[in-house]
Each structure stands twice: as structure tokens, then as C-alpha cells.
Design an enzyme around this catalytic site. Structure first.
Site, mmCIF file in Angstrom:
data_model
loop_
_atom_site.group_PDB
_atom_site.id
_atom_site.type_symbol
_atom_site.label_atom_id
_atom_site.label_comp_id
_atom_site.label_asym_id
_atom_site.label_seq_id
_atom_site.Cartn_x
_atom_site.Cartn_y
_atom_site.Cartn_z
ATOM 1 N N ASP A 1 31.248 31.369 31.035
ATOM 2 C CA ASP A 1 31.959 30.431 31.851
ATOM 3 C C ASP A 1 32.345 28.547 31.086
ATOM 4 O O ASP A 1 31.695 28.193 31.292
ATOM 5 C CB ASP A 1 30.888 30.335 33.036
ATOM 6 N N HIS B 1 31.528 33.995 35.043
ATOM 7 C CA HIS B 1 31.698 32.874 36.106
ATOM 8 C C HIS B 1 31.940 34.371 37.846
ATOM 9 O O HIS B 1 32.227 35.083 36.900
ATOM 10 C CB HIS B 1 33.034 32.501 36.294
ATOM 11 N N SER C 1 30.171 27.617 42.312
ATOM 12 C CA SER C 1 31.716 27.444 41.744
ATOM 13 C C SER C 1 32.033 26.260 43.076
ATOM 14 O O SER C 1 31.185 25.206 43.346
ATOM 15 C CB SER C 1 32.943 28.586 41.746
#
Length: 346
Positions: A284, A314, A189
Site C-alpha cells: 500500500d 490497501h 483509508s
């Protein structure tokens, strides 16, 4: 009582038969022909009853998400050493953890890992399980580094810390038992965005490129507002509102959001950066920008491994304790690293 119930449910969920989980999760979630893993769908259903991230203060969000991750993350792998130490950042020393597998001889490759959290939340606990897996499977050292976060420290604090940590590791890898020629930058991320930034900044500064970059559901454009934002913008655990919340805390000036340091997808030149493993999550809102980044690397002639883990969401690196699909996706990345290090040539 509520915390005890959550702990019991986190213990129970991995043990429930698939048919029971599917029944509890409700109708399958399908988007773009992908189907979300039922255990993650059930987790999302439970999370929907909790206050959303974008209605919390930064302090509240850090406490709430830390508690949630603790319930979902897989147990760390047994290693020879987990050493709490510090790494030099741009302005001060940064908390770090060194993971050393059992039975390895120096010098070993070293993975410099940056955790997720939108440059606002998250800490070294979030990535510990995954880092121990990388170390065990790939027989390498892993050093996870925390970095400054907003709103206390706004853009470009995290980016500057990431580059400073890489410079420090180039100079001190041997002291750790590592090989400075075989440094891997990695993250998930926001951490994936930091790892990508390190490769571009190293190129600008004339620093040695990492041997490899591993970008896991990376955040590469401050606010892409593309098709995946529309298709997956309400999916657990990262929503469009969450993205706006992260930016309000870390990069509130809209002009900063077009800065390639924060948005590496906007870099003009991708030639000469490190070979890459880019892995996106199917459910995601960041999945399209991750694929777009991979295609830019590929077009620039950068050796690339790319795939989308279509059944997971995610943050799956921290959900392996509850979902076999998430655990398998993590193992696949560790094996990518193992293969890359086995075949590496200077």
C-alpha cells in the site's frame, strides 16, 4: 454475461486450492521483502484488465468500485439489529447504520466508523461486513456514518461532517444504548484520516477525547510522495494516479493539501489524543505515512498498538470474502478492539 462471470469467479476464488491460486496468479510479487497474498495477487491481475479509476468520472468510479466491492467483501455477521438511521452532520443529516450484537446489555461502548473512498467514492455498504465483525467480536455498538464527498462537496466538507457526527454521538450515545465515555473513532483509508482528525479537533475544541482511535491503512498526508509511493505506487488497488484523481475531485487547491485537517500527519502537537491502534497494509502506498503517524503518537506518549499486515493490500477490510489473509487481518483488528475495551479504564 460479464457480470455473471465475475460473480462466478468471486465464488470460485476462495474455494480454489492454494497451489492452483499461486499458479494462476503468476510469479510472486515481492517488494521490501514482503510477499503479496496470492489470492490478492490474482485479484489484482484480473483488475488490471479493467479501466483504471483515474480515467473515470466520479459517477463512473462510484458505480464500478461499488460493483467490485460487492464481489469481494465477506458476508456480514448475523447481529441482533442493523438499524438504518441518520446522524447530524455539519450542514445536514447524514446516512448512518447502527450495528448491535446479540445478547448485549446497555450501555455498551460505541464505535463511530468512517468508510474508505478518498472522500470521493464509497458508501456504507463498503464497510458493513467489517462493522458487523467489530460489533460481534468486541460486543459493542458500531455506528457507521456516511459523509459528504467531492466533487459535489469539497474539502473540508468530510472533515466537518466527521467532527459533527462525533459531537452528535457524544450527546446521543445513551439514546442508542451506548456509553458516551467509551466512544471509539475508527475508519479505513480516508475514513482513518477522518478519525484521526476528530481526535485533534476534539482537543482543539475542548471536547472529550475518544476512548480509542483505530486507524486502518489511514490516509494521513494528502500526497506524501515518499518511499512507499515509489515502491507501491503501481500496486492494486490504490495507485499514485488514483491519489491524484482523488485530490483533483476533493481538494483541487494545492494549498489545502498542507492543511492538517486533510493531512493529520502534519499536525504539530500529538500529545493528549486518544490511545491508538494503527494498522497498515504491506502492499500500500500509504504504509509509510501510517507508520510515521504511529511513531509521532508514540513519541508524544500516546498508548499505541502498531503493526503492518505485510501480505495484504490497501482496502483489505473489503476483500475478506476472497482472501483468507485479508479476513485474518480484519479479525486481528476486531480483537485489538475487544482487548482495548476489556481493559479500558476512565
Amino acid at each position: 454475461m460479464r457480470r455473471l462471470l465475475e460473480r462466478f469467479l468471486s465464488w470460485l476464488l476462495p474455494r480454489l486450492p492454494d497451489a492452483v491460486v499461486a499458479a494462476l496468479a503468476g510469479p510472486p510479487l515481492e517488494i521490501r521483502g514482503r510477499r503479496l497474498d496470492p489470492r490478492l495477487a490474482l485479484l489484482a491481475r484480473g483488475a488490471a484488465a479493467q479501466p483504471p479509476l483515474h480515467r473515470m468520472s466520479a459517477a463512473e468510479a462510484r458505480a464500478a468500485t461499488k460493483a467490485q466491492i460487492a464481489l469481494a467483501v465477506a458476508a456480514p455477521r448475523p447481529l441482533a439489529e442493523i438499524d438504518h438511521r441518520a446522524v447530524r452532520g455539519a450542514e445536514d443529516w447524514l446516512p448512518a447504520r447502527l450495528y448491535r450484537p446479540q445478547g448485549v446489555d446497555a450501555p455498551r461502548p460505541v464505535v463511530l466508523y468512517f468508510h474508505q473512498g478518498g472522500c470521493v467514492i464509497g458508501d456504507l455498504d463498503w464497510c458493513e461486513s467489517f462493522c458487523t465483525q467489530l460489533a460481534e467480536v468486541a460486543r459493542c455498538l458500531v455506528i457507521a456514518v456516511d459523509y459528504r464527498k467531492g466533487p459535489e462537496h469539497r474539502f473540508p466538507a468530510a472533515q466537518e461532517d466527521a467532527v459533527a457526527a462525533y459531537r452528535w454521538l457524544l450527546e446521543h450515545a445513551r439514546e442508542l444504548g451506548g456509553d458516551a465515555r467509551r466512544i471509539v473513532v475508527a475508519g479505513d483509508s480516508a475514513g482513518g484520516g477522518l478519525a484521526a482528525h476528530v481526535t485533534h479537533q476534539a482537543k482543539r475544541e475542548g471536547l472529550p477525547q475518544p476512548a480509542l482511535q483505530i486507524l486502518v491503512y489511514p490516509w494521513l498526508h494528502a500526497y506524501a510522495d515518499n518511499a512507499s509511493y515509489r515502491d507501491f505506487g503501481a500496486c492494486y488497488p490504490l495507485t499514485r494516479e488514483s491519489m491524484q484523481w482523488f485530490l483533483a475531485h476533493y481538494a483541487p487547491d494545492a494549498r489545502d493539501r498542507e492543511d492538517p485537517r486533510l493531512s493529520p500527519l502534519l499536525e504539530k502537537d500529538f500529545t493528549g489524543v486518544a490511545p491508538a491502534v494503527v494498522v497498515t497494509a504491506g502492499f500500500d502506498l500509504l504504509c509509510d505515512e501510517g507508520e510515521a503517524y504511529a511513531r509521532k503518537l508514540e513519541a508524544a506518549g500516546v498508548p499505541l498498538t502498531f503493526r503492518c499486515e505485510e501480505s495484504v493490500c490497501h482496502s483489505f477490510t473489503a476483500l475478506g470474502g476472497l482472501s483468507r489473509a485479508a479476513a485474518e487481518a480484519c479479525l486481528a483488528i476486531a480483537r485489538d478492539l475487544e482487548r482495548a475495551l476489556t481493559t479500558w479504564r476512565p
